[in-house]
Write a protein that holds these residues in place. Structure first.
Motif, PDB file in Angstrom:
ATOM      1  N   GLY A  91      88.510 -46.438  85.294  1.00 21.82           N
ATOM      2  CA  GLY A  91      89.441 -45.578  85.539  1.00 21.82           C
ATOM      3  C   GLY A  91      90.527 -45.853  86.682  1.00 21.82           C
ATOM      4  N   ASP A  95      93.842 -46.168  84.674  1.00 18.94           N
ATOM      5  CA  ASP A  95      94.393 -45.179  84.744  1.00 18.94           C
ATOM      6  C   ASP A  95      94.955 -44.776  86.203  1.00 18.94           C
ATOM      7  N   SER A  97      93.615 -44.180  88.831  1.00 18.09           N
ATOM      8  CA  SER A  97      92.951 -42.800  89.299  1.00 18.09           C
ATOM      9  C   SER A  97      92.229 -43.311  90.815  1.00 18.09           C
ATOM     10  N   GLY A 205      88.203 -41.417  83.014  1.00 15.03           N
ATOM     11  CA  GLY A 205      89.521 -41.652  83.236  1.00 15.03           C
ATOM     12  C   GLY A 205      90.250 -41.350  84.548  1.00 15.03           C
TER      13      GLY A 205
END
Length: 209
Positions: A91, A95, A97, A205
């Protein structure tokens, strides 16, 4: 984030990104974080898509009793947590994150100590994702660095809203060792895409997922 090392690295990363999802990896200047380097690491993906250490600080390598460069990131964790931590690294890679984990590190000799880890995304292109991280002990017992940490057991796992976190850090309370296993999800409830695994609630994610 409660540990000074995690906070300092996050604040440096946050200044560099300047409102973007992540700074470019070429923007990281080791001289700017020289006091943090011993506990800092960079992860990359190997040919199998697994997160591995590209670089690791000297104190971090001493904590684990090995040269971590090229070593599998999930393998420093207890078997029950390896899939969870691999997904969080994924993630961060893809993404963007930001992840904060507190965990209990268990040594080869049967001792234990609590640590805080932060994972911060870097912009390196689709073909070579990387992330910047730091692992900071809650305390520094006499044996740390002599009795290697064999595995980590997750206590808390939190996905951070990087735009809101500086406000929380401004009013943070003194560091405390976690007394029980729990998940902090920054205001999200389990119904918003989360799933419970044992004592954790895992969100797949990045911030949107």
């Amino acid at each position: 984030m409660k540990q000074d090392g995690s906070i300092a690295l996050f604040q440096y990363w946050n200044r560099l990104r300047n409102g973007r999802p992540a700074p470019r990896r070429t923007e990281i200047e080791p001289a700017d974080i020289k006091t943090l380097l011993a506990d800092t690491f960079i992860l990359e993906k190997d040919t199998r898509g697994e997160a591995v250490f590209r670089l690791a600080g000297t104190r971090l390598c001493a904590t684990y009793g090995r040269e971590l460069k090229g070593y599998s990131f999930p393998l420093i964790w207890h078997q029950r947590d390896q899939r969870i931590i691999a997904r969080q690294a994924h993630g961060t890679f893809h993404d963007k994150s930001v992840v904060v984990v507190t965990y209990e590190g268990l040594s080869q000799g049967g001792k234990s100590n609590f640590f805080e880890m932060v994972l911060l995304p870097l912009e390196g292109g689709v073909g070579s994702p990387r992330l910047l991280g730091a692992i900071t002990p809650f305390s520094k017992p006499y044996w740390l660095g002599a009795d290697p940490i064999a595995e980590g057991k997750i206590e808390t796992l939190r996905l951070v809203d990087a735009d809101r976190e500086p406000l929380f850090l401004a009013n943070r309370v003194p560091s405390m060792v976690p007394s029980s296993s729990h998940i902090i999800n920054d205001g999200l409830d389990v119904g918003e895409g989360g799933r419970r695994i044992r004592h954790l609630v895992v969100f797949e994610g990045g911030k949107g997922g």
